[in-house]
Structure formats: C-alpha cells, structure tokens
Design a protein around this motif. Structure first.
Motif, short mmCIF file in Angstrom:
data_model
loop_
_atom_site.label_atom_id
_atom_site.label_comp_id
_atom_site.label_asym_id
_atom_site.label_seq_id
_atom_site.Cartn_x
_atom_site.Cartn_y
_atom_site.Cartn_z
N THR A 324 18.38 -0.42 -26.90
CA THR A 324 17.06 -0.06 -27.42
C THR A 324 16.47 1.07 -26.59
O THR A 324 15.94 2.06 -27.13
CB THR A 324 16.12 -1.27 -27.40
OG1 THR A 324 16.65 -2.29 -28.26
CG2 THR A 324 14.72 -0.89 -27.86
N ASN A 327 18.31 4.45 -26.84
CA ASN A 327 17.89 5.13 -28.06
C ASN A 327 16.50 5.74 -27.90
O ASN A 327 16.25 6.89 -28.31
CB ASN A 327 17.90 4.16 -29.23
CG ASN A 327 17.60 4.84 -30.55
OD1 ASN A 327 18.37 5.66 -31.03
ND2 ASN A 327 16.47 4.52 -31.14
N HIS A 328 15.55 4.99 -27.28
CA HIS A 328 14.20 5.53 -27.05
C HIS A 328 14.26 6.83 -26.25
O HIS A 328 13.57 7.81 -26.58
CB HIS A 328 13.35 4.52 -26.28
CG HIS A 328 12.87 3.36 -27.09
ND1 HIS A 328 12.67 3.41 -28.45
CD2 HIS A 328 12.53 2.09 -26.70
CE1 HIS A 328 12.22 2.24 -28.88
NE2 HIS A 328 12.14 1.43 -27.85
N GLN A 330 16.84 8.91 -25.76
CA GLN A 330 17.52 9.98 -26.48
C GLN A 330 16.62 10.61 -27.55
O GLN A 330 16.55 11.84 -27.68
CB GLN A 330 18.81 9.46 -27.10
CG GLN A 330 19.72 10.56 -27.63
CD GLN A 330 21.04 10.01 -28.10
OE1 GLN A 330 21.10 9.28 -29.09
NE2 GLN A 330 22.12 10.35 -27.41
N VAL A 331 15.91 9.78 -28.29
CA VAL A 331 15.02 10.28 -29.33
C VAL A 331 13.87 11.09 -28.72
O VAL A 331 13.50 12.16 -29.23
CB VAL A 331 14.47 9.12 -30.19
CG1 VAL A 331 13.33 9.59 -31.09
CG2 VAL A 331 15.58 8.53 -31.04
N THR A 397 25.00 8.76 -32.22
CA THR A 397 24.02 9.80 -31.90
C THR A 397 24.37 10.50 -30.60
O THR A 397 25.04 9.95 -29.73
CB THR A 397 22.61 9.19 -31.82
OG1 THR A 397 22.59 8.14 -30.84
CG2 THR A 397 22.19 8.63 -33.17
N LEU A 413 25.90 7.61 -28.13
CA LEU A 413 25.44 6.24 -28.32
C LEU A 413 26.03 5.72 -29.62
O LEU A 413 25.63 6.14 -30.70
CB LEU A 413 23.91 6.21 -28.36
CG LEU A 413 23.23 4.85 -28.36
CD1 LEU A 413 23.60 4.04 -27.13
CD2 LEU A 413 21.71 5.03 -28.44
N GLN A 415 26.09 3.13 -32.19
CA GLN A 415 25.22 2.06 -32.64
C GLN A 415 25.90 1.17 -33.70
O GLN A 415 25.26 0.28 -34.26
CB GLN A 415 23.92 2.66 -33.17
CG GLN A 415 23.25 3.55 -32.11
CD GLN A 415 21.86 4.02 -32.48
OE1 GLN A 415 21.03 3.22 -32.88
NE2 GLN A 415 21.61 5.30 -32.35
#
Length: 475
Positions: A324, A327-328, A330-331, A397, A413, A415
């Motif tokens: 989680t 991803n946070h 990277q975004v 990603t 990543l 997913q």
C-alpha cells in the motif's frame, strides 16, 4: 445430441482451465528514458515530534545497542534506509508532561510588543540530540514545523482546539496583532539550533490548518497564511539566517490545493516568498500536481486506523501494508510530482501502524512499510531527477530516477497475484553494465538478488514475483 450433466460439467471445467490466467503473464515491457527528466528529489523521511524522539533514546527501556540500531536503520545510507529529511515539531506548550512539546517562550510576555523571555534547554523534547545523530549519519534537511503558535498569540487563548493567529485577516484579539511576535518566535527557534551547532534548513508555521484538533493546532485559510508569510519572510531576511519557508501542511492534498489561490493572490503574492509547498495525505491522497511551480512535499501521512501489520507486505491491500505504501510513494512521485515524501513517525514505542519502526520496550521491529520506503530512499538520493518510465501493463507499475552519480534506480511494483516476466530497457546504459535488483515482499526485506548484466541498448530480462517490489540499480 443432448449432453449429460457430467459431460456439461467436464466441458465447462475444460473451458475455464483454457481461459484462466497462466502462471506468468504475457511479456511486460518496461522502457526508461533518462533524457526526459522531471522534478528534482529532495529526499524521504519522517518525524519524531511529540516526544517520539525520546522513544529512540530509551524512554521505555530501549538499550543503547538498539538505540544505535534504530538510528542506523533510519538515517544511515549503507546500514538502513538513508532518510535525509527529519521533521521537527516546534513546541507551543508551557510544559513537557505527557507527549507535549515545550515552547521556547512558555510565559506570556503580556503583549505583542513586550520583550519575550525565550528559554532554550538544548534538548527540545529529544529532537535536538536526534537531529545531531541524524546529521552525523547523512541527514541533509531539518524541517522545523510548528503545529501552533503559543496559546496567548491566538484568538482562543489556547494552543489546542483550533483558534487563529491574532492579526491575520478577519481575526482580531484584544491583546493586539501577534504576527510579528510569532515570526520572531519561529526565527529564534532556528537561531537556538544554529547557535548549538545544528542547522534548521526549512521552517513551517502551520500543521493541518483545516482541522481544529484537541491537541496543538491552528486554523488558517490561504489568505491568512499569506498574511503571515510576508512577515516571516522579512523577519528571516533581517535575521540573516539561511532557512527556507514552507506552507501549509494541509490535512489532505485537496485541502492544500484549496489554499493555493490565497497564496497566489494580491499585488504581493505570498507564493513568491515560499520555497516549498507542503501537504498531507489523510483527507485526500497526492495523486495530482498542485497548482504551483514551486516544489511540493508530502510531509505527513500514516495508517492511523489499521490493525498492527508490521510483517505484511501484502495480504488484502490494508492501509498499513507495505505494498500500500510502496504504491502511495510511487504515485506521489510520479503523478503528483512531489520532491519529498515523509511518513508521520519514524519509530515509536507502540503496537500501531503510525510508525515505520515499532519499538516495543527493548525490541526493534522494522515494518514492511519501512522497507517499502527504503526501496526508494536508499537508492533515490537528494538531487536525483525523476525520469521517464513506462510499463506495458497497468498492473506492473514503474518509476525511475537518475542520481547525480549517474546511477539509475528503477522501481517495479507487481500488483498481480502471479509472477511476471519483464524486459527492462534503460536507454543510454551500455552493454555489460551491472544491474542489481533489490526485492521486498512478504518473504524478503530489501534483499539484494543476483546481479544482471545489461545487453545491447540497456536491455535485460527477469521475473518479478507476485505482490512484490523490485528496485533495479545500475552500477
């Protein structure tokens, strides 16, 4: 011909087997182009405010050897994550009981123009010695951030429960306008650190100004923040201290965006005096670029509600899991263009997810969130640039960064629930260059895998296990 029930079941099962996902996906292509560059990266880190610094220094019995372990995990580039940003809390309390942060001006001088009685204990709720230790291990940025002005400077006469700084637009107090006194107060904090041998590099004066918390905090809109920024900038200039101004640590990315108009308005826009625009991720995540040309930092976010999940990179996508947070981050870097990403607390004595490292009496437990951060912070160093990186799969990603040394760090990543075959092509990397993969998942914590040699055109092929993060670092 009429099929029996058994024949129908057999045919259906055969169809489902033929259409089910294979053990690996079809080929996923990753393309990295260092010639197309985006924002500069300032670093990664966390805070140890509200006396959490004392947790590291043995407040609950952590032995010396483990104190050193925690400091190395957080700030040492070789032994740990190599965090380069520490966010200090500038206290506003007249006591240091419980988790409160003591003020450098605990006594009300009586009026804004009265001579202040500043107090410096050389400790600052454990944050000063922590800053010393962090700098000795490679820290580059010390962000001092006030949650609130002292209560006597505010409309509610209380450091807690919201209230506004006396003198900003539409907010008046019988005691007068305290904006200049507050600016002096903040600058004195920086001066105390400087005189004691530690540089504060960035200075903020608000924390989540949309939220009237029961703890220290202060309300503000963009126009009111702009009123104070102009005064603070002049005060810093007169002090001759080298410190950059940040604003406004909105409780969510949307909340910070809502403040931008006020910061940009007027014949003397406050944005001109700002160096960094800061926001948090609680109410809304950093998924887009704020309306500013200034650098932006995500300066606080954490799982404050989830179950205790220190050992889980992925189970069900919970708010405290390592994937989680991978991803946070990277975004935020890729889609919001942030130059820094900070978690709430680095380490604390707690069995919650509000820290990256759990300290439980004498025990040190780095979470999978911590290792997800380290996948970035260890290899994406201050001064690096995000570079163009694309993936042929929306479920695998990618982000990539070129360091000042020339090393390129590319994070993949996966997913998906299955292992994937990938080919990665990094333009400009010569054939024979060594690429080292580092993996974090449920089974591994930033484990270095077998080196890969890049082929012609910087191309190499490998596999990414299901629900895993791998960072590829060029030599």
């Amino acid at each position: 011909m009429k099929l029996s029930i058994i024949d129908q079941i057999f045919l259906l099962s055969t169809f489902l087997s033929a259409t089910a996902s294979p053990t690996t996906t079809s080929h996923v292509s990753i393309s990295v182009n260092p010639k197309t560059q985006f924002q500069e990266i300032d670093g990664f880190g966390a805070s140890q405010a509200f006396q959490r610094a004392e947790d590291i220094f043995g407040k609950y019995g952590l032995p010396k050897v483990n104190q050193t372990l925690v400091l190395n995990l957080l700030y040492d580039e070789d032994a740990g994550a190599g965090f380069t940003i520490l966010r200090n809390g500038i206290g506003s309390s007249n006591t240091s009981t419980s988790n409160l942060m003591n003020s450098i001006e605990p006594t009300d001088p009586g009026s804004p123009s009265a001579k202040p009685d500043y107090v410096w204990d050389g400790y600052n709720s454990g944050q000063f010695p922590l800053a010393q230790q962090a700098y000795s291990r490679g820290l580059q940025t010390l962000y001092a951030n006030a949650w609130s002005a002292p209560g006597y400077m505010k409309t509610n006469d209380d450091e807690n429960n919201g209230g506004y700084l006396c003198g900003v637009t539409n907010e008046h107090c019988s005691t007068g306008n305290w904006m200049q006194a507050y600016a002096n107060y903040l600058v004195q904090y920086v001066r105390f650190y400087k005189e004691s041998g530690v540089d504060v590099t960035h200075l903020g004066f608000l924390n989540e100004p949309q939220f009237a918390a029961t703890y220290a905090g202060m309300l503000s809109n963009g126009t009111q923040a702009a009123d104070f920024i102009r005064i603070l900038a002049k005060t810093i200039k007169a002090s001759k201290l080298d410190v950059e101004i940040t604003c406004c640590d909105g409780i969510g990315w949307d909340d910070q965006e809502a403040m931008m108009a006020g910061l940009e308005a007027g014949p003397d826009p406050a944005i001109n005096y700002l160096d960094i625009v800061t926001g948090h991720g609680y109410d809304s995540a950093p998924t887009y670029a704020l309306s500013t040309k200034k650098k932006t930092w995500l300066t606080e976010w954490a799982d404050l509600t989830g179950d205790y999940t220190p050992y889980t990179f992925y189970e069900n996508g919970g708010p405290g899991e390592g994937m989680t947070w991978a991803n946070h981050i990277q975004v935020a870097l890729r889609d919001a263009g942030t130059s820094a990403f900070l978690y709430w607390i680095g380490a604390e004595n707690s069995t919650t997810n509000s820290a990256l490292i759990n300290l439980i009496d004498t025990e040190v437990i780095p979470s999978k969130r911590f290792w997800a951060f380290a996948q970035f912070s260890k290899f994406v160093r201050p001064g690096s640039r995000r570079i163009q990186a694309t993936s042929s799969s929306a479920n695998v990603t990618v982000s990539s960064f070129e360091n000042k040394s020339g090393k390129i760090a590319t994070q993949l990543l996966n997913q998906l629930d299955i292992e994937v075959d990938v080919s990665v092509q990094i333009s400009g990397v010569k054939a024979g260059v060594t690429v080292t993969p580092y993996i974090t998942n449920n089974d591994h914590d930033l484990k270095a895998l077998t080196h890969i040699k890049a082929g012609n055109g910087g191309l190499f092929k490998t596999q990414i296990p299901a629900k895993s993060m791998v960072t590829f670092v060029t030599a």
